[in-house]
Scaffold this active site. Structure first.
Site, PDB file in Angstrom:
ATOM      1  N   ALA A  66       0.806  -1.216   0.000  1.00 46.12           N
ATOM      2  CA  ALA A  66       0.000   0.000   0.000  1.00 46.12           C
ATOM      3  C   ALA A  66       0.842   1.271   0.000  1.00 46.12           C
ATOM      4  O   ALA A  66       0.419   2.296  -0.548  1.00 46.12           O
ATOM      5  CB  ALA A  66      -0.934   0.005   1.204  1.00 46.12           C
ATOM      6  N   THR A  67       2.027   1.232   0.601  1.00 42.36           N
ATOM      7  CA  THR A  67       2.869   2.436   0.598  1.00 42.36           C
ATOM      8  C   THR A  67       3.208   2.837  -0.830  1.00 42.36           C
ATOM      9  O   THR A  67       3.111   4.017  -1.202  1.00 42.36           O
ATOM     10  CB  THR A  67       4.147   2.200   1.420  1.00 42.36           C
ATOM     11  OG1 THR A  67       3.800   2.040   2.793  1.00 42.36           O
ATOM     12  CG2 THR A  67       5.103   3.378   1.290  1.00 42.36           C
ATOM     13  N   GLN A  99      -7.047  -0.858   5.907  1.00 43.87           N
ATOM     14  CA  GLN A  99      -7.673  -1.459   7.091  1.00 43.87           C
ATOM     15  C   GLN A  99      -9.146  -1.790   6.872  1.00 43.87           C
ATOM     16  O   GLN A  99      -9.753  -2.473   7.701  1.00 43.87           O
ATOM     17  CB  GLN A  99      -7.536  -0.509   8.290  1.00 43.87           C
ATOM     18  CG  GLN A  99      -6.122  -0.160   8.671  1.00 43.87           C
ATOM     19  CD  GLN A  99      -5.379  -1.293   9.355  1.00 43.87           C
ATOM     20  OE1 GLN A  99      -5.984  -2.271   9.810  1.00 43.87           O
ATOM     21  NE2 GLN A  99      -4.054  -1.178   9.434  1.00 43.87           N
ATOM     22  N   CYS A 120       4.348   1.659  11.682  1.00 47.82           N
ATOM     23  CA  CYS A 120       5.216   2.440  10.799  1.00 47.82           C
ATOM     24  C   CYS A 120       5.878   3.608  11.524  1.00 47.82           C
ATOM     25  O   CYS A 120       6.856   4.168  11.048  1.00 47.82           O
ATOM     26  CB  CYS A 120       4.410   2.962   9.610  1.00 47.82           C
ATOM     27  SG  CYS A 120       3.667   1.650   8.627  1.00 47.82           S
ATOM     28  N   THR A 157       8.823  -7.196 -12.309  1.00 50.87           N
ATOM     29  CA  THR A 157       8.369  -8.580 -12.411  1.00 50.87           C
ATOM     30  C   THR A 157       7.465  -8.926 -11.237  1.00 50.87           C
ATOM     31  O   THR A 157       7.841  -8.738 -10.083  1.00 50.87           O
ATOM     32  CB  THR A 157       9.571  -9.543 -12.422  1.00 50.87           C
ATOM     33  OG1 THR A 157      10.420  -9.225 -13.521  1.00 50.87           O
ATOM     34  CG2 THR A 157       9.115 -10.989 -12.528  1.00 50.87           C
TER      35      THR A 157
END
Length: 369
Positions: A69-70, A175, A312, A229
């Site tokens: 997601a980052t 979330q 994080c 890839t």
């Protein structure tokens, strides 16, 4: 060990492990190779993509795999701004660092960023949002379910405001994916390891006509939008996790709601819930107790896995920006803990953990008296 840190990461489902194993051990071909083995791997990736789209359940869009997601959020924000003539972004003060730091990076390059505040229950004021979202706005970015306090933002209403002025709506659904209904956003970011899938894979759902400019170049393997890839094993893992989340959603929801009530009852008096109780995903309890040294509590209870907030931001030494946005003092923020639970959490183990937490907090208070 009793695991209560589901917002940081979820246990990988056994079905996911079983589905991934063949693509690690014997079916290891590059899915972008023209060989028969490569074609088989490519077919597995596309099947996983279809499983993810079934859970997203929105029309006129494609799903692009990313490393998580980052990456998806960075790409959505920076790629959208690159293709827009507008220079304003509207977001919320309680967003994940991937959103806030990307916005700060753009702000340093001359773009305007508006960070909407929230009330004590963690919700944005839609009146203030309507004033901020104007014809200069290129992008509105909002998290569906907050990773620290579980608040469910009115993202559908924010999307309506964004679309009314021709802005793009980005939803961080990390979330919320597999747990609550997704809003009619233009860009939706998800992550595998928050839905009982593997780490290292996630993606961005993109509504047709809202494709961000590519940030990664070198092959354009993902529809010319994202290079690199793909790992069939990771893609299959995320696809399987999505399928299971779709099949089990009603059961998982009922289980989590029961655990939420049990946890609060077991912790007992003296604890205050951070954020509102109504618009909330109930697999997240962020709670505080006057005078509690939360960091010491985590250190004392090594057989319990829970946290002080976002993984994080752990180790930064700074009070949670989310809790500060609610109006909490530094002292109140440092007396807060986050308990996260879900599909694989047993009621008996949760009761045991909450009793231990409450007893240890009582002992802290007695020594401080």
């Amino acid at each position: 060990m009793i695991y209560l840190d589901y917002q940081a990461t979820t246990p990988v489902a056994p079905e996911v492990v079983a589905a991934m194993r063949p693509w690690i051990e014997e079916k290891f071909a590059n899915p972008h190779s023209p060989s028969r083995w490569g074609a088989e791997a490519a077919a597995a990736v596309e099947h996983a993509r279809d499983q993810i789209l079934t859970e997203i359940a929105l029309d006129e869009g494609r799903f692009v795999f990313t490393s998580g997601a980052t990456e998806a959020l960075n790409w959505a924000i920076k790629g959208t701004i690159e293709r827009s003539e507008r220079r304003k972004i509207v977001t919320i003060a309680t967003e994940h660092a991937a959103v806030l730091d990307s916005c700060e990076w753009l702000e340093g390059r001359g773009f305007q960023v508006v960070r909407l505040g929230v009330s004590a229950d963690g919700l944005v004021d839609l009146g203030e949002a309507a004033e901020a979202i104007d014809a200069k706005t290129a992008l509105v970015a909002a998290m569906l379910v907050n990773n620290e306090i579980g608040t469910v933002q009115p993202v559908a209403a924010l999307a309506e405001l964004a679309h009314a002025v021709g802005a793009v709506m980005l939803c961080d659904a990390v979330q919320g994916y597999g747990r609550v209904d997704l809003p009619p956003a233009d860009l939706i970011a998800i992550s595998g390891h928050k839905v009982h899938g593997p780490k290292g894979v996630g993606g961005l759902w993109i509504r047709k006509g809202h494709e961000p400019a590519a940030l990664m170049h070198g092959g354009g393997q993902e529809a010319g939008l994202r290079s690199g890839t793909l790992s069939p094993a990771l893609c299959v893992g995320l696809g399987t996790a999505a399928r299971i989340a779709n099949e089990r959603r009603a059961r998982d929801t009922a289980h989590v709601e029961r655990l939420f009530e049990v946890a609060l009852a077991t912790l007992g008096e003296g604890w205050v819930l951070n954020g509102g109780i109504e618009a909330r995903y109930r697999g997240n309890i962020n709670i505080r107790r006057e005078g509690l040294d939360a960091a010491r509590l985590v250190g004392e209870l090594r057989n319990l896995a829970f946290s002080l907030g976002s993984a994080c931001a752990s180790g930064s030494g700074r009070p949670s920006h989310v809790l500060r946005a609610l109006g909490l003092t530094d002292r109140q923020a440092r007396s807060s803990i986050r308990l996260g639970f879900g599909r694989m959490t047993g009621e008996a183990e949760l009761v045991s953990a909450c009793r231990t937490i409450a007893q240890t907090a009582d002992a802290q208070a007695s020594f401080a008296a």
